[in-house]
Design an enzyme around this catalytic site. Structure first.
Site, PDB file in Angstrom:
ATOM      1  N   GLU A 165       0.796  -1.241   0.000  1.00  0.00           N
ATOM      2  CA  GLU A 165       0.000   0.000   0.000  1.00  0.00           C
ATOM      3  C   GLU A 165       0.827   1.290   0.000  1.00  0.00           C
ATOM      4  O   GLU A 165       0.584   2.199   0.794  1.00  0.00           O
ATOM      5  CB  GLU A 165      -0.968  -0.005   1.203  1.00  0.00           C
ATOM      6  CG  GLU A 165      -1.891  -1.205   1.199  1.00  0.00           C
ATOM      7  CD  GLU A 165      -2.853  -1.241   2.374  1.00  0.00           C
ATOM      8  OE1 GLU A 165      -2.842  -0.311   3.191  1.00  0.00           O
ATOM      9  OE2 GLU A 165      -3.615  -2.218   2.473  1.00  0.00           O
ATOM     10  N   GLU A 272      -5.757 -11.005  -1.340  1.00  0.00           N
ATOM     11  CA  GLU A 272      -6.545 -10.804  -0.107  1.00  0.00           C
ATOM     12  C   GLU A 272      -8.038 -10.758  -0.409  1.00  0.00           C
ATOM     13  O   GLU A 272      -8.752  -9.869   0.061  1.00  0.00           O
ATOM     14  CB  GLU A 272      -6.123  -9.499   0.592  1.00  0.00           C
ATOM     15  CG  GLU A 272      -4.635  -9.398   0.846  1.00  0.00           C
ATOM     16  CD  GLU A 272      -4.236  -8.150   1.628  1.00  0.00           C
ATOM     17  OE1 GLU A 272      -5.108  -7.492   2.215  1.00  0.00           O
ATOM     18  OE2 GLU A 272      -3.032  -7.846   1.658  1.00  0.00           O
TER      19      GLU A 272
END
Ligand code: XIL
Length: 399
Positions: A165, A272
């Site tokens: 991220e 994910e």
């Protein structure tokens, strides 16, 4: 390829192929008639889930995980804040338990993650007053952290999400404003990949983020990957997190992102996956939870929403497996009782985002996924397109 390390792994995979597919935990419930995701996925696709040690302590979850999936990721137990404390003391105990479970069941383990601005330690990049450390000190801290962790798990994890991220959600802003960026500068990402490669030369290295299937953030991810490639940094795959909901993103957006990421020459992974069925006002996965919010299904998912979830999973898997397709699909959590979405973006809710319910029983969405996997398994992916190919035994020989 390091033959001294790879050959024993291949041999152990062949031994595993003759072992029963159910787990060895005492008291575990075996469901021999239930199909398995890993068999349905066939040789070209790894299908996994993230696990926490407290989930593996429940025999029915451990058995289901070992039987259903062909790879694992530690949910939060290899995150910096779980591995090292505020004083710099390391504890690998919980991460090691996941590594031992993966090894016992011959499941390739994916390391999540070496650098993330959430669930981290301030001392890596900030001084006691909260100001950025000097570039040299911050780089030395980052190098030592990565050497310690990737070194500890060398040979136990097949790949690392090196940086998680790093891209900004703000239109027009490239990188997220983080302590690492402030202390080191834009090349902190490349440096992290270089440190990881030095510490774990056999591991594949990934960049992982949420919402990078969306065109604006996708362009930033492509820019980052191309910059790393231009610098000659090892990077093997782009991980699309896949924290989605019943309506977004569209199948076309997913397929377009996979196509664009494949054009870089890298593998594309879903790292994910979950499908949020509860109302929410944010999209993506930036880790901020609020205390209050609607919790419409505390006693179970109504049949019509269960069906919507199954249809949505069918649609998502169809998009993911359309050629060129992805090399790995990992769910974030093993079952509805073990998913971060029970506490995000609203704390203490009852969410139902996965294929298995709180009793580890398959939901209608499970059968929908099995059907799509079986239909797609006819077109296997070339060995070099598989996730963890550096160390992952050929799944055809193991299943
Ligand atoms: C979550 C874990 O599941 C939680 O246990 C932890 O407290 C916070 O992080 N994107 C990621 C994952 O990359 O690391 C996050 O996992 C979910 C969002």
């Amino acid at each position: 390829m390091n033959l001294r390390r790879t050959v024993p792994l291949l041999l152990s995979a062949l031994v595993a192929a003759s072992a029963p597919a159910t787990g060895t935990d005492s008291g575990a419930t075996a469901l021999p008639s239930t199909p398995t995701l890993r068999e349905a996925a066939g040789p070209g696709l790894l299908i996994g889930c993230s696990v926490e040690t407290r989930a593996l302590e429940e025999p029915r979850i451990a058995t289901m995980v070992a039987r259903q999936f062909s790879c694992l990721t530690a949910d939060n137990e290899m995150m910096p804040a779980l591995l090292v404390d505020a004083a710099g003391q390391y504890t690998f105990e919980r991460g090691d338990r996941i590594a031992a479970f993966a090894q016992a069941h011959r499941l390739p383990l994916f390391g999540h993650m070496l650098l993330w601005h959430h669930v981290t330690r301030d001392w890596l990049f900030k001084d006691a007053r909260g100001e950025p450390l000097s570039r040299d000190t911050a780089l030395a801290n980052l190098r030592r952290y990565i050497e310690t962790v990737a070194g500890h798990y060398r040979g136990k994890v097949v790949a690392w999400d090196v940086v998680n991220e790093a891209l900004s959600d703000q239109p027009g802003e490239y990188l997220r404003d983080t302590p690492a960026l402030r202390a080191i500068g834009e090349d902190y990402i490349a440096q992290a990949f270089e440190f990881a490669h030095a510490a774990a030369p056999d591991a594949e290295l990934y960049y992982n983020d949420y919402n990078i299937e969306e065109p604006d953030k996708r362009a930033k991810a492509l820019r980052l990957v191309r910059a790393l490639q231009a610098r000659g940094v090892r990077i093997d795959a782009i991980g699309i997190q896949g924290h989605w909901n019943l309506h977004h993103p569209s199948p076309a957006t997913i397929a377009d992102a996979i196509r664009d990421f494949h054009a870089t020459g890298l593998k594309v992974l879903i790292t994910e996956l979950d499908v949020d069925v509860l109302p929410r006002t944010t999209s993506g996965a930036d880790l901020v939870s609020v205390e209050e919010g609607p919790n419409p299904y505390p006693d179970g998912l109504p049949a019509e929403v269960q069906q919507q979830l199954a249809d949505r999973y069918r649609e998502i898997f169809t998009a993911l497996l359309r050629p060129p397709g992805v090399a790995m699909i990992t769910f974030w959590g093993s079952d509805d009782g073990h998913t971060w979405l029970n506490d995000y973006p609203v704390k203490r809710r009852t969410n139902h985002p996965l294929l298995f319910d709180r009793a580890a029983q398959p939901k209608p969405a499970f059968q929908a996924v099995i059907d799509v996997l079986r239909a797609a398994a006819a077109a296997p992916v070339a060995p070099d397109r598989r996730a963890g190919a550096a160390l992952t035994p050929d799944p055809t020989s193991a299943r």
